[in-house]
Design a protein around this motif. Structure first.
Motif, PDB file in Angstrom:
ATOM      1  N   GLU A 188       0.811  -1.218   0.000  1.00  0.00           N
ATOM      2  CA  GLU A 188       0.000   0.000   0.000  1.00  0.00           C
ATOM      3  C   GLU A 188       0.839   1.261   0.000  1.00  0.00           C
ATOM      4  OE1 GLU A 188      -3.242  -0.273  -0.286  1.00  0.00           O
ATOM      5  OE2 GLU A 188      -3.038  -2.454  -0.271  1.00  0.00           O
ATOM      6  N   GLY A 189       2.154   1.106  -0.052  1.00  0.00           N
ATOM      7  CA  GLY A 189       3.027   2.273  -0.090  1.00  0.00           C
ATOM      8  C   GLY A 189       3.397   2.833   1.260  1.00  0.00           C
ATOM      9  N   ALA A 190       2.978   2.187   2.355  1.00  0.00           N
ATOM     10  CA  ALA A 190       3.366   2.654   3.683  1.00  0.00           C
ATOM     11  C   ALA A 190       4.859   2.448   3.871  1.00  0.00           C
ATOM     12  CB  ALA A 190       2.589   1.896   4.757  1.00  0.00           C
ATOM     13  N   SER A 191       5.493   3.343   4.607  1.00  0.00           N
ATOM     14  CA  SER A 191       6.952   3.296   4.702  1.00  0.00           C
ATOM     15  C   SER A 191       7.480   3.036   6.103  1.00  0.00           C
ATOM     16  CB  SER A 191       7.545   4.610   4.198  1.00  0.00           C
ATOM     17  OG  SER A 191       7.053   5.704   4.952  1.00  0.00           O
ATOM     18  N   ALA A 192       6.632   3.084   7.127  1.00  0.00           N
ATOM     19  CA  ALA A 192       7.120   2.940   8.500  1.00  0.00           C
ATOM     20  C   ALA A 192       6.376   1.816   9.209  1.00  0.00           C
ATOM     21  CB  ALA A 192       6.948   4.247   9.267  1.00  0.00           C
ATOM     22  N   GLU A 193       7.136   0.939   9.867  1.00  0.00           N
ATOM     23  CA  GLU A 193       6.536  -0.196  10.562  1.00  0.00           C
ATOM     24  C   GLU A 193       5.710   0.216  11.763  1.00  0.00           C
ATOM     25  OE1 GLU A 193       9.412  -3.155  11.541  1.00  0.00           O
ATOM     26  OE2 GLU A 193       9.895  -3.600   9.444  1.00  0.00           O
TER      27      GLU A 193
END
Length: 236
Positions: A188-193
């Motif tokens: 989904e393009g999220a970048s941070a865990e």
């Protein structure tokens, strides 16, 4: 804080309500040696807020809290639907005092001074009793993103439902933030865990108290999260 192994997925979090920091510190250290994490608070309103927002496995409550009473907390917790063990500690040993605590909804009333081994034994007895109580079958409705158990019905967002579905499908298995991120957010393009922690918080708040659904979501330090059923897995 604890000498108990971090890998223990059965660890429960115990809420400690006492206005004496020395007592809560001693209780926290002792409970840690028996595999429990703890949350220490000194006010009734703070304790109730933690019950609403976190997955608390049991509470140990002092009767006298300065101008407040532990009985007030116990009664309010029961009125709000908290069903897990509540144990009261008190220097008051009169029958009437014990009766007031039990009538308010406490599961046990322990008079000071007491043996710590006795406290842990009584806590475990109440945990076993709580696990032995019947619970309704849990149903996940994917079409409406609802989770239902008896009279409880909660509607989740698409991502919250997906996260819960994964946790239930892998119940008993510790899943790292990275694993959950890769399964649900990588595409989904999220970048941070830390988005995993955010949605875990959403789930815990919406489903509290999770005892109604017969499971809890536990944080395993340095490893991730695990969903554990209180009894046999019973979900459809």
């Amino acid at each position: 804080m604890t000498n108990a192994p971090d890998t223990d997925p059965e660890r429960a979090t115990i809420l400690l309500l006492d206005d004496d920091p020395e007592i809560t510190s001693a209780l926290a250290r002792g409970l840690a040696l028996h595999g429990y994490d703890t949350i220490a608070v000194n006010r009734v309103d703070h304790a109730l807020e933690r019950l609403r927002t976190e997955d608390v496995g049991a509470a140990i409550v002092d009767t006298m809290l300065g101008e407040e009473s532990g009985i007030t907390f116990v009664r309010a917790a029961r009125e709000e639907g908290y069903t897990r063990p509540l144990l009261m500690l008190s220097a008051l040993s009169e029958v009437e005092d014990r009766a007031r605590g039990l009538e308010a909804g406490a599961d046990d009333y322990i008079v000071k001074p007491f043996s710590f081994e006795e406290l842990v034994a009584r806590l475990r007895v109440q945990e076993r009793r709580a696990r032995g109580k019947g619970r309704p079958k849990v149903k996940l409705d994917k079409a409406t993103r609802r989770i239902l158990a008896g009279a409880r019905e909660v509607t989740l967002t698409e991502r919250e439902f997906a996260l819960l579905d994964v946790l239930i499908g892998r119940s008993g298995t510790v899943l790292s933030r990275g694993e959950l991120f890769d399964m649900l957010w990588m595409g989904e393009g999220a970048s941070a865990e830390n988005v995993v922690d955010v949605y875990m918080g959403y789930l815990r708040r919406k489903l509290a108290p999770m005892a109604d659904f017969g499971f809890e979501i536990r944080t395993i330090r340095n490893r991730g999260f695990v969903l554990a059923f209180s009894r046999e897995k019973d979900v459809s």
